[in-house]
Enzyme design. Structure first.
Site, short mmCIF file in Angstrom:
data_model
loop_
_atom_site.label_atom_id
_atom_site.label_comp_id
_atom_site.label_asym_id
_atom_site.label_seq_id
_atom_site.Cartn_x
_atom_site.Cartn_y
_atom_site.Cartn_z
N ASN A 89 1.10 -1.00 0.18
CA ASN A 89 0.36 0.08 -0.05
C ASN A 89 0.36 1.55 -0.38
OD1 ASN A 89 -2.47 1.78 -0.17
ND2 ASN A 89 -2.77 1.27 2.09
N ARG A 140 8.53 6.53 -2.38
CA ARG A 140 8.54 6.39 -1.15
C ARG A 140 9.13 5.21 -0.78
NH1 ARG A 140 5.22 6.90 4.16
NH2 ARG A 140 3.69 5.36 3.34
N ARG A 145 3.88 -0.14 8.52
CA ARG A 145 4.95 -0.66 8.82
C ARG A 145 5.72 -1.01 9.84
NH1 ARG A 145 3.25 2.69 4.93
NH2 ARG A 145 2.58 2.08 3.53
N LYS A 177 0.89 -11.40 -1.54
CA LYS A 177 1.39 -10.46 -2.34
C LYS A 177 2.72 -10.38 -2.23
CE LYS A 177 2.81 -7.38 -4.51
NZ LYS A 177 4.26 -6.27 -4.80
N PRO A 191 3.38 -13.36 -7.87
CA PRO A 191 3.04 -12.54 -7.51
C PRO A 191 1.57 -11.45 -7.69
CG PRO A 191 5.23 -11.95 -7.21
CD PRO A 191 4.69 -13.03 -8.95
N ASP A 206 -0.06 -8.27 -7.35
CA ASP A 206 -0.53 -7.08 -6.92
C ASP A 206 -2.29 -6.72 -7.38
OD1 ASP A 206 0.04 -5.59 -9.40
OD2 ASP A 206 2.41 -5.75 -8.39
N HIS A 230 -1.48 -4.02 -10.11
CA HIS A 230 -1.52 -4.01 -11.76
C HIS A 230 -1.83 -5.29 -11.91
CE1 HIS A 230 -0.07 0.16 -11.12
NE2 HIS A 230 1.05 -0.41 -10.26
#
Length: 263
Positions: free
Chosen positions: A115, A120, A165, A207, A224, A226, A228
């Site tokens: 997320n 970043r 996180r 994921k 994985p 995600d 996309h």
DNA sequence: TTACAGGTCTTGT
DNA sequence: ACAAGACCTGTA
């Protein structure tokens, strides 16, 4: 100086394929930090020049860059079994290789990735390296810190920008320190067992676990999904993507599809 | 200002 | 089992 074929090897495409967050490119020169060393790569026609000694190349880069994997086999699979969309994706991404990165760095990186956005994520990982890593052999760049060289509370540093996180990272650092040999033991597991083992850790879901399997342990069957990939699967494969065509290497195929989608 | 970003956890059915 | 809703925070 080492010279390798660029046929299935594109530094730029690898860098942008979302599996690593600390590669940099400037004036066509791609710089790569790994295992306390620094490598520069310069594309030159159908070759790529690597600024490495023979010794480091054999010791580190050949393995890290996955140069011994048979990517011609992948091309034959694509030629033989791919649909038109995948063939298009492959023609863009055929220079991608699945790196063999340090599992610890991959675990931390993809815990951070959830997320989150690429800019970043990269910033956070760069800051972690600057604050706790050691100098690479070039004396300029930093390595990614070893789990035993930091305290679990290190991740609470607000300037790392890790947000919610932090508890996940604190936990995994603590766990690794309390279970020395855990990561080494993971290297001996098959994909399914590795995946299940990773899921036990806080903050690692399906994921992230698959990313760690694929990018940290070279489990090329890990696929994985995600945002996309989910959207591309819905868009181009509404009746389901047939993994069986690419048994054992579907994760590599996933990279081509992912890369094509984000480009 | 609000929404979004390579998801996961928790809680309520 | 499965569907919300919450969650840090920099950027557009």
């Amino acid at each position: 100086m080492i010279e390798i074929s660029a046929q299935y090897f594109s530094p730029k495409d690898i860098m942008k394929s979302g599996q690593c967050f600390r590669w940099h490119e400037e004036n066509g020169i791609v710089t790569v930090p790994a295992f306390g060393k620094m490598l520069k790569m310069v594309p030159d026609g159908d070759r790529v020049l690597l600024t490495s000694s023979e010794e480091d190349f054999d010791l580190i880069w050949r393995d890290y860059l996955d140069l011994d994997f048979d990517y011609e086999k992948i091309e034959k699979l694509v030629d033989g079994y791919a649909d038109s969309h995948l063939k298009e994706a492959y023609s863009l991404g055929k220079g991608i290789r699945i790196l063999k990165q340090d599992p610890w760095e991959v675990i931390v990186s993809f815990l951070i990735s959830q997320n989150n956005n690429i800019a970043r994520i990269s910033d956070s990982i760069e800051r972690i390296s600057e604050k706790a890593g050691k100098f690479c052999d070039d004396g300029v760049h930093f390595s990614f810190p070893d789990p035993f060289d930091i305290t679990p509370s290190f991740f609470e540093d607000r300037s790392l920008g890790l947000g919610y996180r932090v508890p996940y990272l604190t936990h995994i650092c603590e766990y690794v320190q309390n279970n020395p040999g855990w990561i080494e033991s993971l290297k001996r597991l098959e994909y399914e067992d590795l995946y299940e083992e990773l899921l036990k850790r806080k903050g690692i879901g399906p994921k992230v676990a698959n990313c760690i399997c694929l990018f940290g342990f070279h489990k090329t069957e890990a696929f994985p999904i995600d945002t996309h990939v989910k959207s591309l699967l819905d868009k181009y494969y509404p009746s389901g993507f047939d993994h069986e065509r690419f048994k054992g290497v579907a994760g590599i195929i996933q990279q081509y599809l992912f890369y094509y989608e984000i480009r």
